[in-house]
Design an enzyme around this catalytic site. Sequence first.
Site, PDB file in Angstrom:
ATOM      1  N   CYS A   2      -0.487   9.047  -7.428  1.00 52.70           N
ATOM      2  CA  CYS A   2       0.679   8.380  -6.844  1.00 52.70           C
ATOM      3  C   CYS A   2       0.213   7.690  -5.578  1.00 52.70           C
ATOM      4  CB  CYS A   2       1.778   9.394  -6.528  1.00 52.70           C
ATOM      5  SG  CYS A   2       3.231   8.656  -5.737  1.00 52.70           S
ATOM      6  N   GLU A 100       2.727   2.389 -10.921  1.00 50.49           N
ATOM      7  CA  GLU A 100       1.444   2.631 -11.571  1.00 50.49           C
ATOM      8  C   GLU A 100       0.942   1.293 -12.116  1.00 50.49           C
ATOM      9  OE1 GLU A 100      -0.267   5.120 -11.281  1.00 50.49           O
ATOM     10  OE2 GLU A 100       1.048   6.836 -10.937  1.00 50.49           O
TER      11      GLU A 100
END
Length: 230
Positions: A2, A100
Site C-alpha cells: 500500500c 495499485e
Amino acid sequence: MCGRYTLFSSRADLEARFDVSFGFAFEPRYNATPGQRLPVITDEEPNGVRRLEWGLVPRWADSAAESYINARSETVDRKPAFAEAYEKRRCLVPADGFYEWADVGDGKQPYRVAFEDDRPFAMAGLYERWTPDTRQSGLGDFSEGGINTEDEDDEPLETFTVLTTAPNDVVEGLHHRMAVVLDPDAESTWLDGEDVSFDPVSADEFRAYPVSTAVNDPSNDRPELVRPAE
C-alpha cells in the site's frame, strides 16, 4: 503493498464512523503519499485523531531516512523494526480507497480500489516516535517522561506504517499484496493489543477501476484523481 491511498470522506462522516474527534482542520486527500503527515487513530488516544508522518522510523534507526511505509502482517510480531510497536503502539489508518498499479505491457496503469459505496474503513497500522541519536538519548519508555529533551532542536518524529497481507480477488490481478483492512468489529480489538485476523478483506463489495496516470505524481492531489479514466 500500500503506497498511496485516499481519504476524502467528510469530517463529520469520519468522526461518526470511528467515534472520534479531530483536533485539527481536516483536509481531504485524493493522493495520500509516504512522507506526508496524515490522520491516524492511536491506542494512546483512541477517541481522537492525530497527524503522523507515513513511513515508520524505528526508535533505534541512525537516520530518519530509514523508514518503512508497509509491514508484512505475517512477520510483523518478530521483525526488529516493528516488534515493539506491534506490542505497544498500534493505530488505525482511516482511508476510503487505495491505489495499485497493474502492468499493462507498455507501462503501468493505476487503479483505485475501494468499497462500492466509497465508505471509509480502517487499515491496521503501527506507529513510532524517533529522535536523533536515540541510542545516546536514553529514550526509555514511549511516554513523554522517557524522552531526553535536553536538546530542544531534536524534536521527536512520529511516524506510522500500514500492515499488508495477501490480496483478495479484486486486488490479485493488480498486486501480490494489499493493505490489511480491518473488520469494523476488530478495530477496537486491534487497538487493545489483542490478536485479530489479517486475512484479506472480502472482495464481495470491493471494486477496482482505472484512474488517470496523474496520480503517479505525488504532488497531484485533487478530486479528479479518483474519477474513472476515460
